[in-house]
Design a protein around this motif. Structure first.
Motif, PDB file in Angstrom:
ATOM      1  N   TYR A  28     -20.949   9.265  89.576  1.00 39.01           N
ATOM      2  CA  TYR A  28     -20.899   9.929  88.271  1.00 39.01           C
ATOM      3  C   TYR A  28     -19.641   9.538  87.512  1.00 39.01           C
ATOM      4  O   TYR A  28     -19.655   9.216  86.337  1.00 39.01           O
ATOM      5  N   THR A  29     -18.542   9.590  88.247  1.00 39.59           N
ATOM      6  CA  THR A  29     -17.254   9.430  87.589  1.00 39.59           C
ATOM      7  C   THR A  29     -17.046   7.998  87.113  1.00 39.59           C
ATOM      8  O   THR A  29     -16.506   7.751  86.040  1.00 39.59           O
ATOM      9  N   MET A  30     -17.527   7.016  87.893  1.00 43.43           N
ATOM     10  CA  MET A  30     -17.346   5.619  87.483  1.00 43.43           C
ATOM     11  C   MET A  30     -18.152   5.311  86.237  1.00 43.43           C
ATOM     12  O   MET A  30     -17.672   4.674  85.302  1.00 43.43           O
ATOM     13  N   VAL A  31     -19.400   5.780  86.236  1.00 42.45           N
ATOM     14  CA  VAL A  31     -20.239   5.531  85.070  1.00 42.45           C
ATOM     15  C   VAL A  31     -19.652   6.234  83.848  1.00 42.45           C
ATOM     16  O   VAL A  31     -19.557   5.658  82.768  1.00 42.45           O
ATOM     17  N   GLU A  44     -31.230  11.286  91.919  1.00 42.52           N
ATOM     18  CA  GLU A  44     -32.481  10.681  92.400  1.00 42.52           C
ATOM     19  C   GLU A  44     -32.201   9.376  93.139  1.00 42.52           C
ATOM     20  O   GLU A  44     -32.889   9.041  94.097  1.00 42.52           O
ATOM     21  N   ILE A  45     -31.188   8.665  92.680  1.00 39.94           N
ATOM     22  CA  ILE A  45     -30.830   7.420  93.356  1.00 39.94           C
ATOM     23  C   ILE A  45     -30.363   7.722  94.776  1.00 39.94           C
ATOM     24  O   ILE A  45     -30.713   7.029  95.732  1.00 39.94           O
ATOM     25  N   TYR A  46     -29.629   8.788  94.881  1.00 39.60           N
ATOM     26  CA  TYR A  46     -29.159   9.245  96.188  1.00 39.60           C
ATOM     27  C   TYR A  46     -30.345   9.643  97.066  1.00 39.60           C
ATOM     28  O   TYR A  46     -30.437   9.261  98.238  1.00 39.60           O
ATOM     29  N   ALA A  89     -31.494  -0.836  87.751  1.00 41.02           N
ATOM     30  CA  ALA A  89     -32.671  -0.698  86.897  1.00 41.02           C
ATOM     31  C   ALA A  89     -32.511   0.479  85.935  1.00 41.02           C
ATOM     32  O   ALA A  89     -32.893   0.381  84.763  1.00 41.02           O
ATOM     33  N   VAL A  90     -31.931   1.567  86.412  1.00 43.96           N
ATOM     34  CA  VAL A  90     -31.732   2.726  85.537  1.00 43.96           C
ATOM     35  C   VAL A  90     -30.879   2.328  84.332  1.00 43.96           C
ATOM     36  O   VAL A  90     -31.179   2.675  83.196  1.00 43.96           O
ATOM     37  N   GLU A  91     -29.831   1.544  84.617  1.00 45.34           N
ATOM     38  CA  GLU A  91     -28.970   1.139  83.505  1.00 45.34           C
ATOM     39  C   GLU A  91     -29.742   0.259  82.534  1.00 45.34           C
ATOM     40  O   GLU A  91     -29.647   0.436  81.323  1.00 45.34           O
ATOM     41  N   ARG A  92     -30.514  -0.688  83.071  1.00 48.46           N
ATOM     42  CA  ARG A  92     -31.247  -1.606  82.207  1.00 48.46           C
ATOM     43  C   ARG A  92     -32.297  -0.890  81.378  1.00 48.46           C
ATOM     44  O   ARG A  92     -32.506  -1.195  80.204  1.00 48.46           O
ATOM     45  N   VAL A  93     -32.987   0.089  82.005  1.00 50.64           N
ATOM     46  CA  VAL A  93     -34.111   0.731  81.328  1.00 50.64           C
ATOM     47  C   VAL A  93     -33.647   1.895  80.451  1.00 50.64           C
ATOM     48  O   VAL A  93     -34.077   2.036  79.308  1.00 50.64           O
ATOM     49  N   ALA A  94     -32.734   2.723  80.994  1.00 54.18           N
ATOM     50  CA  ALA A  94     -32.442   3.979  80.309  1.00 54.18           C
ATOM     51  C   ALA A  94     -31.170   3.937  79.478  1.00 54.18           C
ATOM     52  O   ALA A  94     -30.997   4.733  78.571  1.00 54.18           O
ATOM     53  N   TYR A  95     -30.264   3.039  79.798  1.00 53.28           N
ATOM     54  CA  TYR A  95     -28.989   3.041  79.077  1.00 53.28           C
ATOM     55  C   TYR A  95     -28.805   1.871  78.122  1.00 53.28           C
ATOM     56  O   TYR A  95     -28.455   2.038  76.973  1.00 53.28           O
ATOM     57  N   ARG A  96     -29.024   0.640  78.637  1.00 55.27           N
ATOM     58  CA  ARG A  96     -28.658  -0.510  77.809  1.00 55.27           C
ATOM     59  C   ARG A  96     -29.411  -0.550  76.487  1.00 55.27           C
ATOM     60  O   ARG A  96     -28.799  -0.784  75.445  1.00 55.27           O
ATOM     61  N   ALA A 206     -22.302  -3.540  87.217  1.00 54.12           N
ATOM     62  CA  ALA A 206     -21.596  -3.445  88.496  1.00 54.12           C
ATOM     63  C   ALA A 206     -21.237  -2.004  88.830  1.00 54.12           C
ATOM     64  O   ALA A 206     -21.378  -1.585  89.981  1.00 54.12           O
ATOM     65  N   THR A 207     -20.800  -1.226  87.823  1.00 52.63           N
ATOM     66  CA  THR A 207     -20.432   0.155  88.143  1.00 52.63           C
ATOM     67  C   THR A 207     -21.650   0.970  88.568  1.00 52.63           C
ATOM     68  O   THR A 207     -21.563   1.775  89.488  1.00 52.63           O
ATOM     69  N   PHE A 208     -22.785   0.739  87.904  1.00 48.78           N
ATOM     70  CA  PHE A 208     -23.996   1.460  88.324  1.00 48.78           C
ATOM     71  C   PHE A 208     -24.361   1.067  89.755  1.00 48.78           C
ATOM     72  O   PHE A 208     -24.759   1.904  90.561  1.00 48.78           O
ATOM     73  N   ILE A 209     -24.227  -0.229  90.069  1.00 47.53           N
ATOM     74  CA  ILE A 209     -24.607  -0.703  91.396  1.00 47.53           C
ATOM     75  C   ILE A 209     -23.680  -0.126  92.469  1.00 47.53           C
ATOM     76  O   ILE A 209     -24.144   0.368  93.504  1.00 47.53           O
ATOM     77  N   ILE A 210     -22.385  -0.148  92.202  1.00 49.49           N
ATOM     78  CA  ILE A 210     -21.440   0.371  93.195  1.00 49.49           C
ATOM     79  C   ILE A 210     -21.674   1.866  93.417  1.00 49.49           C
ATOM     80  O   ILE A 210     -21.753   2.345  94.548  1.00 49.49           O
ATOM     81  N   GLY A 211     -21.812   2.605  92.307  1.00 47.68           N
ATOM     82  CA  GLY A 211     -22.048   4.041  92.414  1.00 47.68           C
ATOM     83  C   GLY A 211     -23.303   4.329  93.222  1.00 47.68           C
ATOM     84  O   GLY A 211     -23.316   5.210  94.095  1.00 47.68           O
ATOM     85  N   ALA A 212     -24.368   3.556  92.966  1.00 48.01           N
ATOM     86  CA  ALA A 212     -25.633   3.782  93.654  1.00 48.01           C
ATOM     87  C   ALA A 212     -25.500   3.461  95.139  1.00 48.01           C
ATOM     88  O   ALA A 212     -26.045   4.170  95.990  1.00 48.01           O
ATOM     89  N   ALA A 213     -24.758   2.404  95.465  1.00 47.61           N
ATOM     90  CA  ALA A 213     -24.608   2.036  96.872  1.00 47.61           C
ATOM     91  C   ALA A 213     -23.887   3.149  97.634  1.00 47.61           C
ATOM     92  O   ALA A 213     -24.282   3.501  98.752  1.00 47.61           O
ATOM     93  N   LEU A 214     -22.865   3.720  97.005  1.00 45.80           N
ATOM     94  CA  LEU A 214     -22.144   4.808  97.671  1.00 45.80           C
ATOM     95  C   LEU A 214     -23.046   6.031  97.816  1.00 45.80           C
ATOM     96  O   LEU A 214     -23.008   6.730  98.832  1.00 45.80           O
TER      97      LEU A 214
END
Lengths: 307, 251
Positions: A28-31, A44-46, A89-96, A206-214
């Motif tokens: 949350y905080t990185m994004v 949901e990603i979690y 994908a969330v970033e690509r679809v819902a944010y970008r 990258a931030t979405f990916i890192i956050g999701a991996a954690l």
């Protein structure tokens, strides 16, 4: 003595849960730090991370592989890969596509993503609870056998150590690596970073990916810890982690870590000394107090309006 | 190398820039001057890709670049500064210069994690370039200070250093002397001339400090209320009746 042992038990439980909250809170905080928005699909990603881990564990069991380190690592890697692609994908679809529009628009599209992912898992995996194998059994006990014993399970130790390792790696990545440096630059001034030729889209991904991996790491652990998962599993944990992020100061990575630990300890102390029913009251009460008296959180910096 | 032809920028009913043309040759310092609100910064914003102009063409080395996204424009070799300093304040001085070289570096995450020799040489190179420019603008001792803690004049110089580590062909400076004291302005003056002389960078300058503009410009373009008013060498501009009228008002 017994009181002290009881207190330590609550503290250990709290730190275990808290460290997983912290893992989710970092996402949350990185994004937020980078694009100034809350990723409402993060819970949901979690949850998908937890499901992927379970599928991997079941698959390995079917193949007859029973060596614990292999199971854990394969489950972790699978969960991280699937969750990261979801985060991307969330970033690509819902944010970008809606970046730079009014703030409410990405908020709503992210909530849409969240509902979509939740219902997708409902359909694909069924809506009932599924048991999650504990995998790591046993532990240490302290105290005399005839009175209260503090127990630290190997699982708690694994969770705590892995979380610590993840956070150290992340801190090193952010402070030392080239991409981490670019992340910090983008979070401070996206426009300027763009002008200097940094591909900010890549950094945001990258931030979405890192956050999701954690979050996926947390998904595996909390699944194991609670022993069952369901498609709504991400909602409450997401809310808690969000609380942790706000508590620590949203946008600040050390803040998310601290906030997660404080929240976890506060919850387990409430369960231990008051009643388990009150733990959500306390954690969201904390959120309200923080928002009232220190809206920037414990380690957050006051927001300076950008001109 | 830069050729702006009949540039127009309209915001709704307001025509902020109307048919402005200017060109910059290699090895040249060109200034844009004009009263407040004349549209100078808007011209800059169009050139640097912040705005998509509503009319006209911008050619950089013969290629049309109007409407190209800003990060691509900077990759072509045109970088800019802003009226107010925009450093990455909570990063150190040297990190500000390293991050600016991000695109020159290998973006591959794997090689970064493994610290391959290639990665190390590139890191080393970018660090060398950063320290060279820190020394050049006199900030080497402050390399590990957070940029936000520098004095204003130092921040200005760091900003120019940050542009220079990206090895631009054309530097666009938006009021670089704003807020500087006379001695700092003199230093800046020398620095800009040296960028042209020693590093073969062309400079486009927006500036209100007339002594700076007259001293270092090869040519000057005057804009008034969004329209081009005059252009020429400093001497021609100094003696141009229209310019004097626009600046002093009609007698």
């Amino acid at each position: 003595m017994q009181d002290l042992l009881y207190f330590f038990q609550q503290l250990i439980n709290g730190l275990t849960i808290g460290s997983t909250y912290a893992l989710i809170a970092i996402g949350y905080t990185m994004v937020y730090g980078i694009i100034g928005m809350i990723n409402f699909a993060h819970g949901e990603i979690y949850m998908i991370g937890a499901y992927t881990a379970l599928i991997a564990i079941t698959g390995l069991a079917a193949l007859g592989i029973a060596w614990l380190p292999v199971i854990l690592i394969v489950a972790l890697v699978c969960a991280m890969i699937v969750s990261s692609s979801m985060g991307w994908a969330v970033e690509r679809v819902a944010y970008r596509p809606v970046r730079g529009r009014h703030r409410l628009i990405p908020l709503i599209s992210a909530i849409g993503m969240s509902i979509f992912l939740q219902n997708y898992v409902h359909l694909a995996q069924g809506s009932r609870n599924i048991g999650f194998p504990a995998l790591i059994e046993g532990g240490f006990r302290f105290g005399s056998a005839d009175s209260f014993q503090t127990s630290i399970s190997y699982m708690q130790i694994t969770i705590f150590i892995t979380t610590l390792v993840c956070m150290t790696l992340l801190s090193l990545f952010i402070s030392r690596s080239r991409i981490g440096r670019a992340c910090r630059a983008v979070s401070q001034d996206l426009g300027m970073a763009n002008l200097l030729g940094i591909d900010t889209n890549r950094i945001i991904s990258a931030t979405f990916i890192i956050g999701a991996a954690l979050a996926a790491v947390a998904g595996l652990f909390l699944g194991m810890y609670y022993g069952s998962i369901d498609p709504l599993f991400g909602f409450i944990a997401g809310l808690k982690a969000f609380t942790a992020a706000v508590l620590g100061g949203i946008g600040s990575i050390p803040g998310a870590m601290l906030g997660g630990l404080i929240l976890g300890v506060a919850e387990s102390m409430t369960s231990g000394y008051l009643s388990g029913e009150y733990k959500d009251v306390v954690s969201f009460g904390l959120l309200i107090l923080i928002l009232l008296f220190k809206p920037t959180g414990l380690l957050g910096k006051p927001e300076v309006e950008k001109i | 190398m830069l050729d702006v032809q009949n540039l127009s920028m309209r915001f709704g009913g307001l025509l902020a820039v109307d048919q402005v043309s200017l060109d910059v040759q290699e090895h040249e310092i060109v200034s844009i001057i004009g009263p407040n609100g004349a549209g100078k910064t808007t011209v800059f914003n169009c050139m640097s890709g912040f705005y998509k102009p509503t009319g006209g063409k911008i050619l950089f080395e013969g290629k049309e670049i109007q409407g190209t996204p800003d990060y691509k424009i900077s990759r072509l070799g045109m970088v800019r500064t802003f009226q107010h300093v925009r450093l990455f304040n909570s990063m150190t001085v040297v990190e500000n210069l390293l991050v600016a070289q991000h695109r020159h570096l290998n973006n591959n995450l794997i090689s970064g994690l493994l610290k391959t020799p290639n990665y190390r040489t590139r890191e080393k190179k970018s660090l060398d370039r950063a320290s060279y420019w820190l020394e050049r603008v006199g900030l080497l001792e402050l390399a590990n200070v957070e940029a936000g803690n520098l004095a204003y004049g130092q921040q200005r110089r760091l900003e120019i250093a940050r542009c220079m580590v990206t090895e631009p062909k054309l530097l666009m400076l938006d009021e670089p002397a704003a807020g500087l004291n006379p001695s700092e302005t003199r230093d800046l003056n020398q620095l800009i001339v040296s960028l042209k002389e020693d590093y073969n960078v062309s400079v486009v300058l927006i500036e209100h400090d007339m002594s700076l503009v007259m001293d270092i410009s090869d040519r000057i373009n005057v804009i008034n209320q969004g329209r081009p008013l005059a252009s020429g060498t400093p001497d021609e501009i100094r003696n141009n009746d229209d310019v004097i009228k626009a600046y002093l008002g009609e007698a």
